[in-house]
Design an enzyme around this catalytic site. Structure first.
Site, mmCIF file in Angstrom:
data_model
loop_
_atom_site.group_PDB
_atom_site.id
_atom_site.type_symbol
_atom_site.label_atom_id
_atom_site.label_comp_id
_atom_site.label_asym_id
_atom_site.label_seq_id
_atom_site.Cartn_x
_atom_site.Cartn_y
_atom_site.Cartn_z
ATOM 1 N N GLY A 202 0.811 -1.205 0.000
ATOM 2 C CA GLY A 202 0.000 0.000 0.000
ATOM 3 C C GLY A 202 0.844 1.254 0.000
ATOM 4 N N SER A 203 0.296 2.322 0.536
ATOM 5 C CA SER A 203 0.939 3.628 0.476
ATOM 6 C C SER A 203 2.045 3.759 1.513
ATOM 7 C CB SER A 203 -0.094 4.726 0.707
ATOM 8 O OG SER A 203 -0.558 4.694 2.053
ATOM 9 N N GLY A 206 0.434 5.013 5.025
ATOM 10 C CA GLY A 206 -0.277 3.941 5.712
ATOM 11 C C GLY A 206 0.650 2.827 6.155
ATOM 12 N N GLY A 207 1.560 2.450 5.268
ATOM 13 C CA GLY A 207 2.497 1.393 5.601
ATOM 14 C C GLY A 207 3.441 1.779 6.713
ATOM 15 N N GLU A 226 5.446 -3.320 1.302
ATOM 16 C CA GLU A 226 5.775 -2.743 -0.004
ATOM 17 C C GLU A 226 5.041 -1.414 -0.081
ATOM 18 O OE1 GLU A 226 4.580 -3.332 -4.592
ATOM 19 O OE2 GLU A 226 5.021 -5.189 -3.523
ATOM 20 N N CYS A 263 2.812 -0.988 -9.276
ATOM 21 C CA CYS A 263 3.903 -0.621 -8.372
ATOM 22 C C CYS A 263 5.245 -0.565 -9.101
ATOM 23 C CB CYS A 263 3.989 -1.597 -7.208
ATOM 24 S SG CYS A 263 4.089 -3.332 -7.696
#
Length: 483
Positions: A202-203, A206-207, A226, A263
């Site tokens: 994800g972002s 957030g990650g 990731e 990605c």
């Protein structure tokens, strides 16, 4: 394995109970579970694709292919665990005459325990409920609790039903798999003492927030995230002189693929100053259609990102426009251009990922300038080189190897093969670990080494017994022994 009526604490407790059963299961049994899930996913492909398309707008062709990739990687991990080298079994026999005396030591990788998996928005199958994180964790005997992505919640729920029924029919233990949803539940999941590792796609914001939670627990756990990637491409003058139109067409297809939501999208492209390549890329990109993006939030963010880049000094739009409404009209491709010198002046502003069908051309005046600006590029999943045979590119290939997990030549990074040699991961912020999330060695994330010293054979895992009853590759007294 029914999850709808259970609380999070009940689900994690069930996962903890299932962990010992799954760890004790044979590789053949766990491979059977994976193959059963793969067969069930394939059997329900039409229904799953229909749901996915209604929620993500990715199209039936793309989604059908992604289902095939998902079932294929489930079957790959079934082969990985039955081949046996994933256990990294090592035996060093006792040597009382050594100084100091050496005991009998036998080392193996064991499952880490229950794993939390966070689904990705841009791959609703391959990096989601039954995706690579789930498959690789189940393969080595780790129960999985998946946090569904809000962008495809109905698909997540239906996929979880398919997975749950397949595992039950194959004889897997209750508690081996579950699905939860909601941001607060996801946060609590990372902090639950029963969870021993986290897989996330994800972002960066957030990650990173979840990563910080994972490592600040009283018992810190691995967080395999990731997060974000610019995936630089370097094109030499010789390559442009030989095949510039071909390179422009390939790049245009790559950075617009899937509305630029891969990605591995090539977000930075380094070209020699004064090459004229920008005009060729503009021509190759002009007829690429607009495309719906995954969610309204992503659609709203894309024009904001474009306007942010366009507002910077010495940045030129060579194709497309930053003034667009991706939510209403779909995302349109945009190509920016600037100089390496400008990037060196404001790297924090220009070296920031813009999620969508856009790329930034960076013109370099010399190899020294190229090297200097590459040193500013943050960690990426991929790096690409386009050069001619015989060119001496070793120096900057070595530099690219230091900032990306996969370095490819004369191709484009979008598309990730699922096989034994794949490396899908790179220095932060591409990922938060050294491991891959795609390919055979992804299982290593969810294992930990244990060594047994002077242990009776009756307590040893079959892989460590003298007779090698599993018939797997092992290293014995320093020598690799093949079955």
């Amino acid at each position: 394995m029914t999850t709808a009526t259970l609380s999070l604490s009940e689900l994690t407790a069930a996962a903890a109970r299932a962990a010992s059963v799954a760890a004790a299961a044979t590789d053949k049994e766990r491979a059977g579970w994976l193959n059963a899930v793969a067969d069930a996913v394939d059997a329900n492909v039409a229904e799953l694709v229909e749901i996915a398309d209604s929620e993500t707008r990715l199209g039936t062709v793309r989604l059908t292919g992604e289902v095939a990739r998902t079932s294929g990687q489930l079957r790959l991990f079934a082969r990985v665990i039955t081949e046996g080298s994933y256990l990294e079994a090592i035996i060093d026999h006792a040597d009382p005459s050594a100084t100091p005396p050496k005991p009998d030591l036998r080392r193996i990788l064991r499952p880490i325990g229950p794993v939390a998996v966070f689904s990705a928005s841009n791959f609703p199958f391959a990096f989601s409920v039954a995706g690579g994180d789930t498959a690789s964790a189940l393969a080595v005997g780790c129960p999985v609790i998946v946090k569904a992505h809000s962008g495809h919640l109905k698909l997540s729920e239906r996929t979880a039903e398919v997975v749950t029924e397949a595992l039950r029919s194959a004889g897997a233990p209750d508690g081996l798999f579950a699905l939860v949803s909601g941001r607060e539940v996801g946060t609590a999941l990372v902090q639950d003492p029963a969870i021993k590792a986290v897989g996330f796609t994800g972002s960066i914001p957030g990650g990173r927030a979840l990563f910080d939670l994972a490592v600040s627990r009283p018992d810190p756990i691995p967080f395999y995230g990731e997060l974000g990637s610019l995936n630089p491409v370097v094109i030499t003058a010789a390559a442009l002189a030989e095949r510039s139109s071909q390179l422009a067409a390939g790049l245009a297809s790559s950075f617009t693929m899937g509305a630029g939501q891969f990605c591995t999208k090539p977000g930075l492209v380094f070209i020699p100053s004064g090459s004229g390549f920008a005009a060729e890329l503009a021509e190759a990109s002009k007829d690429k259609p607009t495309a719906a993006m995954l969610t309204t939030r992503i659609s709203d963010a894309y024009p904001d990102g474009l306007r942010s880049v366009a507002s910077l000094p010495d940045v030129t739009i060579v194709s497309g426009t930053a003034d667009q409404d991706a939510t209403r009209d779909g995302a349109a491709p945009v190509v920016f251009s600037t100089s390496a010198a400008n990037v060196l002046e404001r790297p924090d502003e220009l070296l920031e990922e813009c999620f969508g069908p856009t790329t930034l051309l960076i013109e370099y005046a010399s190899q020294e300038e190229l090297s200097a600006v590459l040193a500013k590029v943050p960690g990426s999943l991929t790096a690409t080189v386009h050069a001619q045979p015989g060119e001496d590119v070793a120096e900057f290939v070595e530099q690219l190897s230091g900032l990306a997990g996969r370095v490819l030549f004369d191709g484009w990074p979008t598309g990730v093969a699922v096989n034994w040699a794949q490396q899908h991961g790179g220095p932060y912020p591409a990922t938060t670990s050294l491991f891959t999330s795609v390919g055979a060695t992804a299982v290593r994330r969810f294992q930990r080494p244990v060594a047994y010293q002077d242990a009776p054979e009756t307590v040893l895992h079959p892989a460590l017994r003298e007779s090698n009853p599993l018939g797997i590759p092992r290293r014995v007294d320093g020598e690799l022994v093949l079955p």
